[in-house]
Motif scaffolding. Structure first.
Motif, short mmCIF file in Angstrom:
data_model
loop_
_atom_site.label_atom_id
_atom_site.label_comp_id
_atom_site.label_asym_id
_atom_site.label_seq_id
_atom_site.Cartn_x
_atom_site.Cartn_y
_atom_site.Cartn_z
N LYS A 1 36.15 27.66 3.48
CA LYS A 1 35.97 29.06 3.90
C LYS A 1 34.65 29.30 4.65
O LYS A 1 34.41 30.41 5.11
CB LYS A 1 35.98 29.97 2.67
N CYS A 2 33.80 28.31 4.72
CA CYS A 2 32.49 28.52 5.35
C CYS A 2 32.67 29.00 6.79
O CYS A 2 33.34 28.35 7.60
CB CYS A 2 31.69 27.22 5.33
N VAL A 3 32.06 30.16 7.11
CA VAL A 3 32.22 30.73 8.45
C VAL A 3 31.58 29.85 9.52
O VAL A 3 31.94 29.93 10.69
CB VAL A 3 31.62 32.16 8.53
N SER A 4 30.63 29.04 9.13
CA SER A 4 29.94 28.21 10.12
C SER A 4 30.51 26.80 10.20
O SER A 4 29.99 25.97 10.95
CB SER A 4 28.45 28.12 9.79
N GLY A 5 31.52 26.52 9.41
CA GLY A 5 32.13 25.20 9.45
C GLY A 5 31.18 24.09 9.04
O GLY A 5 31.29 22.94 9.47
N ILE A 6 30.21 24.44 8.18
CA ILE A 6 29.18 23.48 7.80
C ILE A 6 29.77 22.24 7.14
O ILE A 6 29.37 21.12 7.42
CB ILE A 6 28.19 24.15 6.80
N PHE A 7 30.75 22.46 6.27
CA PHE A 7 31.22 21.32 5.48
C PHE A 7 32.09 20.39 6.32
O PHE A 7 32.13 19.20 6.09
CB PHE A 7 31.94 21.83 4.22
N LYS A 8 32.75 21.01 7.33
CA LYS A 8 33.50 20.18 8.28
C LYS A 8 32.51 19.29 9.04
O LYS A 8 32.72 18.09 9.21
CB LYS A 8 34.24 21.11 9.25
N THR B 1 22.83 25.29 11.35
CA THR B 1 23.75 26.37 11.72
C THR B 1 24.17 27.21 10.51
O THR B 1 24.84 28.21 10.67
CB THR B 1 25.02 25.82 12.40
N CYS B 2 23.78 26.81 9.31
CA CYS B 2 24.12 27.61 8.12
C CYS B 2 23.51 29.01 8.26
O CYS B 2 22.35 29.15 8.60
CB CYS B 2 23.57 26.92 6.88
N GLN B 3 24.33 30.04 8.03
CA GLN B 3 23.83 31.41 8.18
C GLN B 3 23.29 31.96 6.87
O GLN B 3 22.98 33.15 6.78
CB GLN B 3 24.94 32.33 8.71
N SER B 4 23.22 31.12 5.88
CA SER B 4 22.62 31.52 4.61
C SER B 4 23.33 32.74 4.01
O SER B 4 22.68 33.64 3.50
CB SER B 4 21.14 31.82 4.83
N CYS B 5 24.65 32.76 4.10
CA CYS B 5 25.38 33.91 3.54
C CYS B 5 25.61 33.72 2.04
O CYS B 5 26.01 34.65 1.34
CB CYS B 5 26.71 34.10 4.25
N PHE B 6 25.39 32.52 1.55
CA PHE B 6 25.50 32.20 0.12
C PHE B 6 26.92 32.33 -0.42
O PHE B 6 27.12 32.38 -1.61
CB PHE B 6 24.51 33.03 -0.72
N ARG B 7 27.90 32.41 0.48
CA ARG B 7 29.28 32.51 0.02
C ARG B 7 29.65 31.29 -0.81
O ARG B 7 30.26 31.39 -1.87
CB ARG B 7 30.19 32.62 1.24
N CYS B 8 29.26 30.11 -0.30
CA CYS B 8 29.63 28.88 -1.01
C CYS B 8 28.96 28.82 -2.38
O CYS B 8 29.56 28.40 -3.36
CB CYS B 8 29.27 27.66 -0.17
N VAL B 9 27.70 29.30 -2.42
CA VAL B 9 26.96 29.26 -3.69
C VAL B 9 27.62 30.18 -4.70
O VAL B 9 27.81 29.84 -5.87
CB VAL B 9 25.49 29.68 -3.46
N SER C 1 23.73 24.59 -4.48
CA SER C 1 22.43 25.28 -4.49
C SER C 1 21.86 25.16 -3.09
O SER C 1 22.17 24.21 -2.37
CB SER C 1 21.45 24.61 -5.45
N ARG C 2 21.06 26.12 -2.71
CA ARG C 2 20.37 26.04 -1.43
C ARG C 2 18.87 25.89 -1.71
O ARG C 2 18.33 26.63 -2.53
CB ARG C 2 20.57 27.33 -0.63
N VAL C 3 18.24 24.95 -1.04
CA VAL C 3 16.78 24.83 -1.15
C VAL C 3 16.21 24.80 0.26
O VAL C 3 16.92 24.48 1.21
CB VAL C 3 16.35 23.55 -1.90
S1 SF4 Z 1 25.80 29.78 2.91
FE1 SF4 Z 1 27.50 28.36 2.59
S2 SF4 Z 1 29.33 29.46 3.29
FE2 SF4 Z 1 27.55 30.56 4.12
S3 SF4 Z 1 27.25 29.69 6.17
FE3 SF4 Z 1 25.92 28.52 4.77
S4 SF4 Z 1 27.16 26.75 4.14
FE4 SF4 Z 1 28.58 28.26 5.05
#
Ligand code: SF4
Ligand code: SF4
Length: 465
Positions: free
Chosen positions: A38-45, A62-70, A79-81
């Motif tokens: 579901k990551c909007v930025s396709g980070i995991f892809k 490119t992560c937008q730091s939306c914390f959706r994944c967290v 976790s994000r660091v």
């Molecule tokens: S916080 Fe997670 S879901 Fe949001 S853009 Fe970054 S990696 Fe993707």
């Protein structure tokens, strides 16, 4: 006018703000609605692609730091660091987030957005103590960025006649001088440091040519390879050496002379080398800049170009003012003397973001130049190793001019779109109309004086202390 962006991926993996810490041993391994999809930025892809090519996957610029994944992972494995390397980028003015966002814009040509919103301090130094007023209630907005209404971002670098006169038969009686117009209020400036060997300067000149803007370049650095872009180059000369560069002057549309006493006597001689040449005068942005502007506006120069330091500060003083205040002082000095309309004002130094360009124009500039941002678009990390003659970590000297010029074009595309957004939201359809429009901005000093002044009196301690 439209800037054509084209994705230009980085050659080296950019240093991102966040690093993912993923506790995979806790992963259930079989969730149908895995947050990674579901990551909007396709980070995991992207991470997966890095994993199969055995590259470092952690640095997520490119992560937008939306914390959706967290938040949404049912097992809470994310976790994000903050990446420690990220904190070492640039300095206190050219902050890591500015470098990171510049890379993103040069890569994609898109306006950067932040999923987690703005988290910085309420007010800072210089342009950070000024806000643009984009109230939609008091004036209609314009829709330029999507092309439904045209918003003009052109500026002129040539001198204008004071007024137009008409003969009895209503034909134009004024000799209208030639016009030098550029489609964006931003020009390029040869950076003061950085790798300039290889094709770096040529890459910048090519981008200036394709954008239709101009680039200030040291006359000594001009080489035959620059010939196709000569019309977009402004050689920077002095009154002692311009005679030695007659050949270059004959090919360019504009040249710059460094300010020196008696400079006004050299302008005609310089023009005799190339009739119709537009002339800029390069002036250090110090305490004397405003009186210097008033003196030079009486000459035949077309543009006055002021040089601040790399952080946008005034030169030659222990307590420098920022561009925000110095631009305003020079602009108002000319307005008070009814001279502003005669000449164009361009400012260099410390223009690091698109908002600086818009704010400088609101303060009274006609246009600005960018320098370090050009290097950053080519992946420079502002590590300053090149100043010590050490190898560049991103091998700037090997950058391909096609790739590099596209990165700079992408950056300017994103900056222009941000200017269109700001002007559209203000209901302004001309960059030239934005000049000096302080009514469309708010300054912290004014707000503080109006709101807290009546209660607490005048501020006695600077906000920086
Ligand atoms: S916080 Fe997670 S879901 Fe949001 S853009 Fe970054 S990696 Fe993707
Ligand atoms: S990355 Fe470092 S060494 Fe390379 S040009 Fe930029 S400041 Fe100089």
């Amino acid at each position: 006018y439209n800037i054509m962006m084209e994705t230009a991926p980085p050659r080296f993996h950019p240093v991102g703000k966040y690093a993912t810490v993923e506790f995979r041993e806790d992963c259930a391994g079989s969730c149908r609605e895995c947050v990674k999809k579901k990551c909007v930025s396709g980070i995991f892809k992207e991470n997966y692609l890095h994993a199969i090519s055995m590259e470092e996957p952690e640095y997520l610029y490119t992560c937008q730091s939306c914390f959706r994944c967290v938040q949404e992972c049912t097992r809470g494995i994310f976790s994000r660091v903050i990446d420690p390397e990220y904190r070492t980028l640039g300095d206190d003015y050219w902050r890591p987030d500015i470098l990171n966002r510049t890379w993103y814009q040069a890569h994609t040509g898109k306006v950067p957005v932040s999923g987690a919103g703005y988290r910085g301090p309420f007010v800072g130094k210089g342009f950070d103590s000024m806000w643009t007023d984009m109230s939609e209630i008091v004036r209609p907005t314009r829709d330029g960025i999507h092309g439904r209404e045209y918003i003009n971002t052109c500026i002129e670098l040539s001198r204008r006649p004071d007024r137009l006169k008409f003969r009895d038969d209503m034909s134009l009686g004024t000799d209208v001088p030639p016009i030098l117009e550029i489609p964006v209020p931003v020009m390029f400036q040869h950076p003061k440091f950085g790798v300039s060997g290889g094709n770096v300067l040529l890459t910048m000149a090519r981008a200036a040519h394709e954008l239709g803007t101009m680039m200030f370049i040291r006359a000594e650095d001009y080489a035959d390879a620059f010939a196709p872009y000569a019309e977009n180059l402004i050689p920077c000369l002095t009154k002692d050496n311009y005679q030695d560069f007659a050949d270059i002057i004959s090919k360019t549309r504009m040249a710059e002379l460094a300010y020196a006493s008696g400079i006004e006597n050299e302008l005609d001689k310089l023009r005799s080398l190339h009739p119709g040449l537009f002339i800029s005068i390069g002036i250090p942005l110090n305490k004397k800049a405003a009186s210097c502007a008033l003196e030079l506006v009486q000459t035949d120069a077309d543009t006055l170009h002021f040089y601040a330091d790399d952080h946008g500060n005034e030169l030659d003083t222990e307590n420098p003012r920022s561009l925000k205040d110095t631009i305003r002082e020079i602009h108002l000095r000319l307005v008070e003397n009814n001279m502003r309309q005669k000449i164009n004002l361009v400012f260099s130094g410390g223009i690091a973001m698109a908002e600086h360009m818009a704010k400088a124009i609101i303060c009274g500039a006609d246009g600005v130049t960018v320098d370090n941002s050009l290097l950053i678009a080519l992946e420079c990390r502002l590590c300053y190793l090149c100043k010590a003659d050490k190898p560049c970590p991103v091998k700037l000297e090997d950058a391909d001019p096609d790739w590099g010029s596209q990165r700079i074009i992408n950056l300017m595309c994103a900056w222009r779109n941000q200017l269109l957004e700001v002007m559209g939201a203000m209901g302004i359809r001309e960059a030239r109309r934005l000049r000096g429009e302080v009514g469309r901005s708010m300054k912290f000093e004014d707000l503080e004086a109006e709101n807290f002044g009546p209660i607490f009196g005048e501020r006695k301690v600077s906000g920086d202390k």
